[in-house]
Enzyme design. Structure first.
Site, mmCIF file in Angstrom:
data_model
loop_
_atom_site.group_PDB
_atom_site.id
_atom_site.type_symbol
_atom_site.label_atom_id
_atom_site.label_comp_id
_atom_site.label_asym_id
_atom_site.label_seq_id
_atom_site.Cartn_x
_atom_site.Cartn_y
_atom_site.Cartn_z
ATOM 1 C CD GLU A 60 36.313 23.903 57.652
ATOM 2 O OE1 GLU A 60 36.273 24.806 58.514
ATOM 3 O OE2 GLU A 60 37.045 22.903 57.723
ATOM 4 C CG HIS A 129 36.501 12.907 61.434
ATOM 5 N ND1 HIS A 129 36.148 13.607 62.541
ATOM 6 C CD2 HIS A 129 37.563 13.565 60.879
ATOM 7 C CE1 HIS A 129 36.959 14.643 62.688
ATOM 8 N NE2 HIS A 129 37.824 14.648 61.694
#
Lengths: 257, 172, 332
Positions: A60, A129
């Site tokens: 990322e 998440h």
């Protein structure tokens, strides 16, 4: 009126962007061969090829920084960070580079970058998440932060974001992807600087964004059955926040009581 | 005549104190010379001067002074002590620089100050001395120009062991 | 392609001059910082001059440069005007970044100089992205990305080299290995202290050079740049160098001995080149003096320019937080 899912609206928006501007490309994890974690970029790899739909390794920080660099040097990247939960790995690039380069360089560079992220919880995806970090990001000067809460905004906000010379973050709530909505075929564009009144009312103001908007609208319906009139304001843009619209709905409410 | 000021050495440095002067009053200095060691809250740092001339009026050691305070004065190149009067150190009530130098504790940082009259110590000797907890500067040097060598450090160690051996024997 | 770099009188004197210019500039910055004319952090390049000069010499105008917070040398060697750089250091609006960036954030769009990055490792992903764009829009252009050996420990190093390798991007990764990441010595930070060997993990070409030898450095840079350009593939060049000054101004250097520094100073690359050129009759005392005088005069003028500069007015406070157009593509 057209009816489509929020997901399909996102997909069509990306497709339009790729067709309209050869500098535009999508970069992120599983956007290509996998078809997108939430199927937003399904089949776009076949249509546009690997230079326009770029699968990245799990990096990322690396690929978000690369998106920033590519924007500095003439392309129009749409970086997809699979979910805002993983975006923390790229926070340094987003804050210290994307949001800050224009200032640090004394206005020599703009960062015409779009970063799309899925956000939110409610699907039993557990602690790591299920975050909703758009509120954090909305506090960073130098960024624009969008939270499309309707199919219409999902369809049209991306074009406006790509047209903006600044780094724009778009947060798509995971529960919204399946939501169906109507799309006015005549409406070609939307702004990305104002809130929108989704329902007028006089007893209470419900102010929200993203997934919250449809919940507020449902609540307004329920309240109406009890004889209460609720107003629903969809913020749409978290940074810059449309203070005028917020004050307006509150003032109108005070006046009517 | 120009002032040599307490330098700003860091964004959050507010004060410092001169813990060692590496020049004497009346010495010629040129821009870029390291003339003092200043103690800050982070430790001791060598300080360069950016003036040319003759340095004088050195401030006494170990005084906490704010950044920008005058530490010394630099007279132009052609200034001689005879013109300006006697070479002046700090006022008589404060210790002279020579005395204070001898009293200075070894800084805890590994900065070995240079300067006139510095005892030369070979790198190997210095390392060995550090391991043994000895101060190499205090040893007599048998190397070139009185430099302290590894052999000198080893000799000192032997001498001390020998001495303590005698003391032990005497104690029994 | 031969590895030889002809070092005639002109080239040699230019190499000497460019390194000396950086050294003298840095020295002036020390004085200005001590006098509080430059504020904040100041990271100086003494000893590392061959790296910046060698690499910039090999680059073209269309190439891009990404550097660190220790970037005055890179900026000067790249051609950022000294006046604009000095004014930037003093925080004046006449600076290359309107005084917004200061010592650590030097940007110059015209010279494709993308900072001045103060987050260790933060510039590497940027370099990857610039190279991605250049590969499509400016074929033949390369991106030179400078970073210290400290950055090698950051995840961004791994991610960026991997991306550059799998996507075959024209990035020259220039590692300035000066042995200390602030106060942490290389051997305490790295399992593999031969930094150039780490490229093997990415199946990337690499080399190591003694950057205290300015000629060797210039040759290595020349070869590496050529390889990136013609092969359109990334390269890692490890430059073994040393900084004679502390990490930044406010550093007591407790992590290294005075002797070590003095030892390395005896290998001063500028002095080394000067002696070599002198021995080979490529420079004489007059030429040296002339170069020194020229360099100092330029610095004097830059300081005067900067001191005469003005701070940004308060009214400009919110400028450049957001931009109204993509300035680097549209002038108006």
């Amino acid at each position: 009126m057209n009816t489509m899912t929020y997901r399909e609206a996102c997909r069509q928006a990306i497709r339009d962007a790729l067709l309209a501007d050869p500098r535009c490309f999508v970069m992120g994890e599983d956007v290509g061969k996998y078809g997108g974690c939430y199927a937003v970029t399904k089949e776009l790899l076949d249509e546009f090829g690997p230079q326009r739909i770029v699968d990245t390794p799990l990096a990322e920080n690396g690929f978000t920084g690369a998106g920033i660099g590519a924007a500095l040097a003439g392309l129009r990247p749409i970086v997809e960070i699979m979910t805002c939960n993983f975006s923390l790995l790229a926070l340094d690039q987003i804050l210290n580079n994307a949001a800050t380069l224009s200032h640090m360089s004394g206005g020599q560079f703009a960062v015409p970058l779009v970063i799309r992220m899925a956000t939110g919880g409610g699907r039993q995806l557990a602690a790591q998440h299920s975050h909703s970090l758009e509120g954090w990001y909305a506090h960073i000067p130098g960024l624009k932060v969008l939270a499309p809460g309707t199919v219409e905004d999902a369809r049209h906000m991306l074009a406006a974001a790509l047209n903006d010379p600044n780094p724009v973050l778009i947060f798509e709530h995971i529960v919204l992807y399946n939501m169906e909505g109507e799309l006015d075929p005549v409406l070609g564009a939307v702004d990305i600087d104002r809130a929108a009144l989704r329902r007028s009312g006089s007893d209470v103001s419900l102010i929200s964004y993203g997934l919250g908007v449809s919940k507020c609208l449902a609540a307004a319906e329920a309240l109406a059955n009890e004889g209460l009139s609720a107003e629903v304001l969809d913020l749409r843009v978290l940074r810059p926040l449309d203070h005028a619209a917020i004050l307006a709905t509150v003032r109108a409410l005070l006046r009517s009581t | 005549m120009a002032d040599f000021l307490m330098p700003a050495l860091g964004a959050d440095m507010e004060t410092g104190k001169v813990v060692q002067w590496l020049v004497q009053p009346g010495a010629r200095v040129k821009s870029g010379d390291v003339v003092a060691v200043v103690e800050t809250h982070k430790g001791a740092i060598d300080v360069e001067i950016f003036l040319d001339g003759v340095i004088d009026q050195l401030v006494p050691l170990d005084q906490e002074l704010p950044v920008g305070a005058v530490l010394a004065q630099v007279q132009p190149q052609d200034y001689t002590m005879a013109q300006g009067g006697e070479a002046r150190t700090a006022p008589a009530s404060e210790p002279t620089i020579a005395t204070v130098l001898q009293q200075i504790a070894v800084p805890t940082v590994a900065v070995i100050p240079p300067g006139p009259g510095r005892v030369r110590v070979s790198p190997a000797a210095r390392r060995r001395a550090q391991t043994l907890g000895l101060r190499p500067d205090g040893l007599s040097g048998s190397g070139a120009n009185g430099a302290v060598t590894l052999a000198d450090v080893e000799a000192e160690l032997t001498r001390r062991e020998g001495t303590s051996g005698i003391a032990e024997k005497a104690a029994r | 392609m031969s590895g030889k770099l002809t070092l005639d009188r002109a080239h040699g004197q230019r190499l000497f001059r460019q390194m000396l210019r950086i050294r003298r500039f840095e020295l002036r910055c020390v004085a200005l910082y001590q006098a509080q004319r430059i504020r904040g952090f100041l990271h100086l390049y003494d000893g590392e001059e061959p790296v910046a000069v060698g690499v910039m010499r090999a680059l073209q105008a269309s190439d891009a440069v990404v550097a660190t917070y220790r970037e005055h040398g890179q900026a000067l060697a790249r051609g950022v005007p000294m006046n604009a750089l000095m004014a930037e250091m003093l925080g004046k609006v006449q600076g290359c970044c309107h005084g917004r960036g200061g010592s650590m954030h030097v940007f110059d769009r015209e010279r494709r100089f993308f900072g001045g990055n103060a987050i260790v490792g933060g510039g590497l992903p940027l370099a990857v992205g610039i190279a991605m764009a250049d590969k499509r829009l400016r074929p033949g252009a390369i991106t030179a990305c400078f970073f210290g050996e400290g950055a090698v420990a950051e995840g961004a190093f791994h991610e960026s080299l991997n991306l550059a390798a799998i996507w075959r991007l024209p990035v020259l990764f220039v590692c300035e290995n000066n042995r200390y990441a602030m106060g942490v010595p290389l051997q305490d930070a790295e399992s593999q202290t031969e930094v150039y060997r780490k490229a093997e993990a990415y199946r990337m070409a690499s080399a190591q050079v003694d950057a205290m030898d300015p000629v060797a450095m210039a040759v290595a840079a020349h070869q590496a740049v050529a390889q990136v350009r013609t092969g359109a593939a990334p390269f890692l060049l490890e430059c073994r160098t040393y900084r004679f000054r502390a990490h930044s101004m406010f550093d007591t250097q407790a992590y290294r001995t005075r002797e070590e520094v003095e030892d390395w100073k005896r290998r001063d690359p500028i002095e080394r080149l000067r002696l070599w050129m002198h021995d080979n009759h490529l420079i004489d005392a007059d030429a040296q003096a002339a170069i020194m005088a020229e360099v100092d005069a330029e610095i004097d003028a830059a300081v005067a320019f900067a001191e005469a500069g003005t701070p940004e007015p308060v009214e400009a406070l919110e400028d450049f937080v957001l931009m109204d157009r993509v300035v680097q593509e549209q002038a108006t």
